[in-house]
Design a protein around this motif. Structure first.
Motif, PDB file in Angstrom:
ATOM      1  N   CYS A 132     -66.239  28.159  25.428  1.00 33.09           N
ATOM      2  CA  CYS A 132     -65.253  28.978  25.923  1.00 33.09           C
ATOM      3  C   CYS A 132     -63.936  28.174  26.242  1.00 33.09           C
ATOM      4  CB  CYS A 132     -65.954  29.160  27.374  1.00 33.09           C
ATOM      5  SG  CYS A 132     -67.283  30.202  27.094  1.00 33.09           S
ATOM      6  N   THR A 133     -63.653  26.809  25.947  1.00 36.65           N
ATOM      7  CA  THR A 133     -62.435  26.226  26.388  1.00 36.65           C
ATOM      8  C   THR A 133     -61.417  26.384  25.028  1.00 36.65           C
ATOM      9  OG1 THR A 133     -62.952  23.914  25.253  1.00 36.65           O
ATOM     10  CG2 THR A 133     -63.709  24.278  27.535  1.00 36.65           C
ATOM     11  N   SER A 134     -61.921  27.008  23.928  1.00 35.23           N
ATOM     12  CA  SER A 134     -61.104  27.084  22.894  1.00 35.23           C
ATOM     13  C   SER A 134     -60.285  28.475  22.671  1.00 35.23           C
ATOM     14  CB  SER A 134     -61.793  26.946  21.588  1.00 35.23           C
ATOM     15  OG  SER A 134     -61.176  27.350  20.498  1.00 35.23           O
ATOM     16  N   GLN A 135     -58.997  28.530  22.496  1.00 37.26           N
ATOM     17  CA  GLN A 135     -58.365  29.673  22.297  1.00 37.26           C
ATOM     18  C   GLN A 135     -58.325  29.975  20.771  1.00 37.26           C
ATOM     19  OE1 GLN A 135     -54.861  28.567  24.743  1.00 37.26           O
ATOM     20  NE2 GLN A 135     -55.430  30.197  25.929  1.00 37.26           N
ATOM     21  N   THR A 136     -58.656  29.442  19.901  1.00 40.30           N
ATOM     22  CA  THR A 136     -58.621  29.645  18.553  1.00 40.30           C
ATOM     23  C   THR A 136     -60.007  29.890  17.718  1.00 40.30           C
ATOM     24  OG1 THR A 136     -58.606  27.223  17.971  1.00 40.30           O
ATOM     25  CG2 THR A 136     -56.300  28.538  18.239  1.00 40.30           C
ATOM     26  N   ASP A 137     -61.074  29.489  18.175  1.00 37.60           N
ATOM     27  CA  ASP A 137     -62.448  29.409  17.424  1.00 37.60           C
ATOM     28  C   ASP A 137     -62.974  30.752  17.460  1.00 37.60           C
ATOM     29  OD1 ASP A 137     -62.153  26.794  16.897  1.00 37.60           O
ATOM     30  OD2 ASP A 137     -63.662  26.102  18.346  1.00 37.60           O
ATOM     31  N   VAL A 159     -65.365  40.484  24.213  1.00 36.33           N
ATOM     32  CA  VAL A 159     -65.085  39.875  25.352  1.00 36.33           C
ATOM     33  C   VAL A 159     -64.643  38.387  25.170  1.00 36.33           C
ATOM     34  CG1 VAL A 159     -66.366  38.611  27.068  1.00 36.33           C
ATOM     35  CG2 VAL A 159     -66.914  41.077  26.651  1.00 36.33           C
ATOM     36  N   TYR A 160     -65.050  37.691  24.049  1.00 30.32           N
ATOM     37  CA  TYR A 160     -64.676  36.205  23.917  1.00 30.32           C
ATOM     38  C   TYR A 160     -63.189  36.325  23.343  1.00 30.32           C
ATOM     39  CZ  TYR A 160     -64.970  31.511  21.898  1.00 30.32           C
ATOM     40  OH  TYR A 160     -64.661  30.250  21.382  1.00 30.32           O
ATOM     41  N   GLU A 161     -62.703  37.292  22.572  1.00 30.96           N
ATOM     42  CA  GLU A 161     -61.210  37.261  22.140  1.00 30.96           C
ATOM     43  C   GLU A 161     -60.528  37.695  23.054  1.00 30.96           C
ATOM     44  OE1 GLU A 161     -60.687  39.666  18.603  1.00 30.96           O
ATOM     45  OE2 GLU A 161     -62.257  38.325  17.345  1.00 30.96           O
ATOM     46  N   TYR A 162     -60.799  38.524  24.011  1.00 37.72           N
ATOM     47  CA  TYR A 162     -60.030  38.924  25.266  1.00 37.72           C
ATOM     48  C   TYR A 162     -59.878  37.537  26.045  1.00 37.72           C
ATOM     49  CZ  TYR A 162     -58.126  40.779  29.733  1.00 37.72           C
ATOM     50  OH  TYR A 162     -57.576  41.039  30.628  1.00 37.72           O
TER      51      TYR A 162
END
Length: 629
Positions: A380-385, A286-289
């Motif tokens: 949830c604001t990160s697109q890389t972590d 879910v997080y990666e999507y």
């Protein structure tokens, strides 16, 4: 919590002010200082649960250019903050009034932060820095406040300046009351007329506060007063901040009535997690999507400074701020049967969270997923972590999770020295002139993955990556021949940087000898200053482990003359080892430095200073080679 450096309203329009004649003040409050704070005053008059009047007054003499930041004056305003008056008076060194400004002289700007696409906040600002030093700025304002979650706080002592008088006054109806928390401050003087009470704190004649190295994070060693409401109201939402339970109920009221996740999206995410081995894998999917398909923007609209947009809105437009993205992720996880907690935290500077004093000392929202004891944190604001990673801005601090049972104070994870690694290996081929061809591979993991903002470079173009290498490789006079950045997105993130470079005069040639510092790129040069009157305990907030293995290949025309002796340093703060091994003409330098995080008594500061002093000396060791001819 808002810290404001100004308090009650009063302006003199006399042509001269003896009070601001610099010659009357002794050298003891001018020498070594950048400013004199004549008055730093804030008066907060609570009219009701939903309204207050704030009066601020700050008078400061700028002694030199190091205090020029004091000349930038600004006041935010918007639907919940209305400016009643702004006044500025300027006096020269003799105390003569040379200029004055009012609200109409300020420039009006959107309070835009570079990310916001929605904001109803604006700002009036002015720069009064055109005068000859020393000069005095007398700044006062009156505003009407309806952000009643936030009562003011005040730091009574300042860096770089002598404070003649600092005061905080809170006037509040007895039926509402006020709560306060003190650090190195006395109880207030309280005047009660039966219906209204006035709480006053004052300090006078305070020398500048001098910060100490390695002060504990989130603690104050200077005089501070926090104030906070009991009952309050903002835009129709009522709350009670007397307890954390009441605070949680207010937060939950902001979430009530938000649309749930659209049905088709619930079906989509149900399909997305099918076949996952366990809940951890579901969370990661879910997080990666969401990282790949949603983006962060800042949104600040009225109560929206604390209330997220609905999941339906976020799903439609594919963006949100920290609140909206965290709440959307919470809704998605709930749709696949996983509980998660909407969690308030302060990002950046560690701010205190007290069990016995609820207050709004937060600027960020993250998600905490209990996962049956295997807690997973989501930024949830990160697109890389990676899922589970809390970086330098949010690690190892208290946060407040909002639950139906109330607010729970929880701790974000810390990392061990073996997780915060920097492992470097290098081969250095040196010619007889001291020039070298170098191949270096460095692995950064855990919090060291963020060294010098490396994490932001991993997905940038080669031009920015190359500039980062030139800015942060600590070798003189080198040229990059090739390089490569890669990233392993696992629970403890890891970046791999490989670089080939050519260095001129890496070895210093003098007659028949060549001198080389074997520590190629990780030389420590900083020794903490002496602090014989240490006031605070010592905190090493981040544990880490650096290992450098550097192999030197020298021409056959050189023989080794001097090899540094092995160095071993052991202390409560960590360990250090360095040695040089001569292996059939190949010289291998091995260095290991491991630092232990922890809180240590203030008496240990000198021991820490000597620990680093020994490391600095060891890092300067030289290899000496001699020409055979």
């Amino acid at each position: 919590m808002r810290f404001v450096f100004v308090l009650f309203y009063g302006i003199s329009f006399a042509v001269f002010s003896q009070e601001y004649q610099l010659s009357q003040y002794p050298d003891s409050i001018k020498t070594g200082y950048h400013k004199i704070v004549h008055l730093n005053s804030l008066h907060f008059d609570v009219l009701s649960e939903g309204t207050a009047i704030e009066r601020g007054h700050r008078v400061v003499t700028l002694l030199n250019g190091h205090a020029k930041y004091e000349a930038y004056l600004y006041q935010e305003y918007g639907p919940m903050v209305k400016i009643k008056s702004l006044n500025v008076l300027i006096y020269d060194a003799s105390g003569r009034l040379v200029d004055k400004y009012n609200k109409g002289d300020f420039e009006d700007y959107s309070a835009y932060d570079g990310f916001s696409i929605f904001s109803d906040s604006r700002m009036l600002r002015i720069n009064v820095g055109k005068y000859t030093y020393p000069y005095t700025i007398d700044y006062s304002y009156v505003i009407e406040e309806s952000r009643m979650m936030f009562y003011p706080g005040l730091e009574f002592q300042e860096q770089n300046g002598y404070v003649l008088k600092s005061e905080l006054e809170v006037r509040v109806p007895n039926k509402l009351g006020v709560r306060y928390k003190l650090h190195h401050m006395e109880e207030p003087v309280i005047v009660d007329d039966g219906s209204v009470s006035v709480y006053t704190w004052q300090r006078s004649n305070m020398p500048a506060y001098v910060p100490e190295l390695y002060e504990p994070r989130g603690e104050f060693s200077l005089p501070v007063v926090y104030t906070a409401p009991r009952q309050f109201e903002m835009e129709g939402y009522r709350g009670d901040m007397s307890t954390w339970e009441g605070f949680a109920q207010f937060q939950l009221s902001l979430l009530q009535g938000l649309d749930s996740l659209p049905f088709d999206k619930a079906v989509f995410f149900s399909d997305l997690v099918k076949g996952a081995a366990d809940d951890r894998e579901k969370i990661e999917r879910v997080y990666e999507y969401l990282q790949q398909n949603f983006r962060y923007v800042s949104i600040s609209l009225g109560i929206g400074g604390w209330q997220p947009f609905s999941p339906e809105y976020v799903d439609q437009y594919k963006y949100g701020d920290c609140k909206a993205l965290s709440y959307y992720t919470r809704s998605v996880l709930e749709s696949v049967g996983i509980e998660s907690l909407y969690t308030l935290i302060n990002s950046g500077r560690v701010r205190p969270v007290y069990e016995d004093f609820p207050m709004t000392n937060f600027n960020h929202v993250v998600l905490c997923v209990p996962n049956k004891g295997d807690t997973v944190w989501l930024e949830c604001t990160s697109q890389t972590d990676p899922a589970g990673y809390m970086g330098r801005s949010t690690y190892a601090r208290k946060a407040v999770a909002i639950t139906e049972e109330g607010a729970k104070i929880i701790q974000t994870p810390n990392f061990s020295s073996r997780e915060n690694r920097q492992y470097r290996s290098a081969t250095v081929e040196v010619d007889e002139f001291g020039d070298a061809v170098i191949h270096v591979q460095t692995v950064y993991s855990g919090l060291q993955f963020e060294n010098d903002q490396l994490d932001y470079l991993l997905n940038d173009g080669r031009e920015k990556q190359q500039k980062w290498l030139y800015d942060h490789i600590d070798i003189s006079n080198f040229t990059i021949r090739d390089f490569q950045f890669s990233y392993d997105k696992k629970a403890i993130p890891e970046a791999n940087v490989v670089v080939d470079l050519q260095a001129r005069k890496l070895g210093s040639v003098s007659g028949k000898r060549m001198f080389i510092t074997p520590n190629l790129m990780n030389v420590r040069t900083f020794v903490p200053k002496e602090e014989p009157q240490r006031r605070t305990d010592v905190e090493l907030s981040m544990a880490y482990h650096d290992i450098d293995t550097i192999e030197y290949v020298l021409p056959s025309s050189l023989s080794i003359e001097v090899v540094p002796q092995p160095v071993d340093i052991v202390s409560r703060f960590g360990t250090y080892h360095a040695e040089v091994v001569n292996d059939k003409g190949k010289i291998r330098y091995i260095r290991s430095m491991e630092i232990n995080s922890g809180l240590y008594p203030r008496e240990s500061y000198e021991e820490l200073r000597q620990f680093y002093q020994q490391i600095v000396k060891a890092d300067k060791a030289k290899l000496i080679f001699r020409s055979k001819t």
